[in-house]
Scaffold this motif. Structure first.
Motif, PDB file in Angstrom:
ATOM      1  N   GLU A 101       0.638  -1.542   0.236  1.00 42.47           N
ATOM      2  CA  GLU A 101       0.351  -0.253  -0.119  1.00 42.47           C
ATOM      3  C   GLU A 101       1.399   1.291   0.185  1.00 42.47           C
ATOM      4  OE1 GLU A 101      -2.213   0.022   3.211  1.00 42.47           O
ATOM      5  OE2 GLU A 101      -3.867  -1.571   2.758  1.00 42.47           O
ATOM      6  N   ASP A 102       2.138   1.613   1.124  1.00 47.90           N
ATOM      7  CA  ASP A 102       2.895   2.325   1.097  1.00 47.90           C
ATOM      8  C   ASP A 102       3.416   3.186  -0.251  1.00 47.90           C
ATOM      9  OD1 ASP A 102       2.674   2.681   3.683  1.00 47.90           O
ATOM     10  OD2 ASP A 102       4.282   1.337   3.908  1.00 47.90           O
ATOM     11  N   THR A 103       3.765   1.459  -1.639  1.00 50.29           N
ATOM     12  CA  THR A 103       4.464   2.045  -2.429  1.00 50.29           C
ATOM     13  C   THR A 103       2.988   2.202  -3.541  1.00 50.29           C
ATOM     14  OG1 THR A 103       5.786  -0.192  -1.835  1.00 50.29           O
ATOM     15  CG2 THR A 103       5.236   0.012  -4.749  1.00 50.29           C
ATOM     16  N   LEU A 104       1.902   2.006  -3.252  1.00 48.30           N
ATOM     17  CA  LEU A 104       1.367   2.765  -4.194  1.00 48.30           C
ATOM     18  C   LEU A 104       0.357   3.819  -3.754  1.00 48.30           C
ATOM     19  CD1 LEU A 104      -0.982  -0.868  -5.165  1.00 48.30           C
ATOM     20  CD2 LEU A 104       1.287   0.131  -6.562  1.00 48.30           C
ATOM     21  N   GLU A 105       1.247   4.494  -2.949  1.00 50.87           N
ATOM     22  CA  GLU A 105      -0.137   5.561  -2.181  1.00 50.87           C
ATOM     23  C   GLU A 105       0.542   6.832  -3.149  1.00 50.87           C
ATOM     24  OE1 GLU A 105      -0.949   7.500   2.180  1.00 50.87           O
ATOM     25  OE2 GLU A 105       1.361   6.191   1.836  1.00 50.87           O
ATOM     26  N   ASP A 106      -1.082   7.387  -2.961  1.00 49.08           N
ATOM     27  CA  ASP A 106      -0.833   9.059  -3.567  1.00 49.08           C
ATOM     28  C   ASP A 106       0.089   9.182  -2.478  1.00 49.08           C
ATOM     29  OD1 ASP A 106      -0.797  10.957  -5.232  1.00 49.08           O
ATOM     30  OD2 ASP A 106      -2.713  10.787  -5.730  1.00 49.08           O
ATOM     31  N   LEU A 112       0.018   7.256  -8.496  1.00 44.84           N
ATOM     32  CA  LEU A 112      -0.271   6.988 -10.766  1.00 44.84           C
ATOM     33  C   LEU A 112      -1.794   7.537 -10.943  1.00 44.84           C
ATOM     34  CD1 LEU A 112       0.405   4.855 -12.290  1.00 44.84           C
ATOM     35  CD2 LEU A 112      -1.427   3.175 -11.879  1.00 44.84           C
ATOM     36  N   SER A 113      -2.612   7.644  -9.902  1.00 46.36           N
ATOM     37  CA  SER A 113      -4.318   7.876 -10.267  1.00 46.36           C
ATOM     38  C   SER A 113      -3.685   9.561 -11.140  1.00 46.36           C
ATOM     39  CB  SER A 113      -5.048   8.040  -9.195  1.00 46.36           C
ATOM     40  OG  SER A 113      -4.824   8.619  -8.061  1.00 46.36           O
ATOM     41  N   THR A 114      -3.115  10.116  -9.846  1.00 46.22           N
ATOM     42  CA  THR A 114      -2.965  11.998 -10.396  1.00 46.22           C
ATOM     43  C   THR A 114      -1.854  12.089 -11.179  1.00 46.22           C
ATOM     44  OG1 THR A 114      -2.335  11.938  -8.116  1.00 46.22           O
ATOM     45  CG2 THR A 114      -1.537  13.774  -9.778  1.00 46.22           C
ATOM     46  N   TYR A 149       7.027   6.390 -12.756  1.00 49.17           N
ATOM     47  CA  TYR A 149       6.174   6.025 -11.967  1.00 49.17           C
ATOM     48  C   TYR A 149       5.942   4.627 -12.291  1.00 49.17           C
ATOM     49  CZ  TYR A 149       2.906   5.107  -8.290  1.00 49.17           C
ATOM     50  OH  TYR A 149       1.892   5.153  -7.421  1.00 49.17           O
ATOM     51  N   LEU A 150       5.253   3.976 -13.627  1.00 47.94           N
ATOM     52  CA  LEU A 150       5.368   2.652 -13.546  1.00 47.94           C
ATOM     53  C   LEU A 150       6.770   2.187 -13.072  1.00 47.94           C
ATOM     54  CD1 LEU A 150       2.683   2.842 -16.483  1.00 47.94           C
ATOM     55  CD2 LEU A 150       2.665   2.500 -14.146  1.00 47.94           C
ATOM     56  N   LEU A 157       8.415  -3.483  -6.879  1.00 49.24           N
ATOM     57  CA  LEU A 157       7.579  -4.744  -6.435  1.00 49.24           C
ATOM     58  C   LEU A 157       8.386  -5.938  -6.710  1.00 49.24           C
ATOM     59  CD1 LEU A 157       4.197  -3.910  -8.241  1.00 49.24           C
ATOM     60  CD2 LEU A 157       4.334  -4.134  -5.683  1.00 49.24           C
ATOM     61  N   SER A 158       9.276  -5.730  -7.836  1.00 50.95           N
ATOM     62  CA  SER A 158      10.565  -7.070  -7.972  1.00 50.95           C
ATOM     63  C   SER A 158      11.078  -6.935  -6.661  1.00 50.95           C
ATOM     64  CB  SER A 158      11.503  -6.062  -8.975  1.00 50.95           C
ATOM     65  OG  SER A 158      12.426  -7.360  -8.841  1.00 50.95           O
TER      66      SER A 158
END
Length: 303
Positions: A101-106, A112-114, A149-150, A157-158
């Protein structure tokens, strides 16, 4: 006619029995905070008359301590191991999902969404005025930001998956260590029990190891008779199984090993046969699901 010392002997037996009971009680209190310690209780029985034909001795000859028993409920132990395994599985998953969640957090508008929203807005602006250099530059910059970002997320993730893979190897080493120690204690308990020596403390040590092992992998524990004690009682030992295979049987134990697969990840198997081991729960099961779970056909979805 009863002996003059019958009353003294009866009183002495009572004092001895009370002394043993006092020692057991103080030992219980002293070990109140000792990990894995099981409370001990004293079992007493009355000593019958010295000679049934002597009416004055028919009231009995005192008391004797027949045993000091370890108060332990095998059924509760079994339930604890089952729940401990499940609890550790989900706490392990929660820990790594929190990191995910920390990795994906805005954070600070850089999620990512922004970034995707900014890229979409830049494309709309470009559609309205394709000839403007500033709009083309804005699209390029927004697209680079999304790609960066990706790529950063993929690296994170790796790295997390590699960390899980190393945790698998460490957990297998811990399982092997616990198996060796349990087998050693099984042997010590058997030797002591055959000789008629109290094995309570050794059994407590073994119980602590089983508690720790149950957190790593789902275990099944059973007893089997291996001999007779000096007092004629059956001597039993524990058999511990995981994933349908015997891990510990008395003083014998098997080990697990990790081998690298085509993806560079560790597969877990029995050392002597190479047969795959796929635990249902526990820390090891959670690590494997977090690392490899696809989410298909009801499977847990991992990294």
């Amino acid at each position: 006619m009863a002996s003059t010392f019958t009353g003294l002997y009866t009183a002495t037996s009572g004092l001895y029995a009370s002394q043993v009971a006092m020692s057991v009680a103080t030992n219980n209190i002293s070990n109140a905070n000792t990990e894995g310690y099981s409370r001990k209780t004293v079992t007493q029985s009355a000593i019958g008359p010295a000679a049934v034909y002597i009416s004055t001795a028919s009231t009995g000859s005192g008391v004797e301590v027949t045993s000091v028993q370890r108060e332990r409920d095998a059924l509760l132990d079994e339930h604890y191991w089952e729940e401990n395994c499940v609890s550790t599985e989900w706490s392990t998953k929660a820990e790594f999902v929190s990191s995910l969640e920390d990795t994906l957090e805005d954070i600070d508008g850089k999620g990512l969404s922004t970034l995707v929203t900014s890229f979409s807005t830049a494309l709309e602006d470009l559609a309205d005025d394709p000839s403007a250099s500033e709009t083309r530059t804005a699209v390029q910059q927004a697209g680079v930001a999304v790609c960066d970002y990706l790529n950063s997320m993929a690296t994170s993730l790796s790295t997390m998956r590699d960390q899980l893979n190393e945790e698998v190897d460490t957990t297998v080493d811990e399982i092997n260590s616990y198996s060796s120690q349990i087998a050693k204690l099984n042997n010590q308990i058997k030797v002591a029990a055959v000789a008629g020596v109290d094995t309570s403390d050794l059994e407590d040590q073994r119980g602590v190891l089983l508690d720790s092992l149950s957190a790593l992998v789902n275990i099944e524990v059973s007893e089997t008779t291996v001999g007779t004690s000096a007092t004629g009682e059956d001597v039993t030992t524990l058999v511990v199984s995981i994933d349908g295979g015997t891990l510990v049987n008395g003083s014998n134990y098997r080990t697990l090993e990790c081998s690298t697969n085509t993806e560079g990840m560790y597969d877990v198997s029995w050392s002597e046969t190479g047969a795959s081991v796929e635990p249902e729960s526990g820390q090891l099961g959670a690590l494997l699901e977090l690392r490899d779970g696809t989410g298909e056909d009801g499977e847990y979805k991992g990294i």
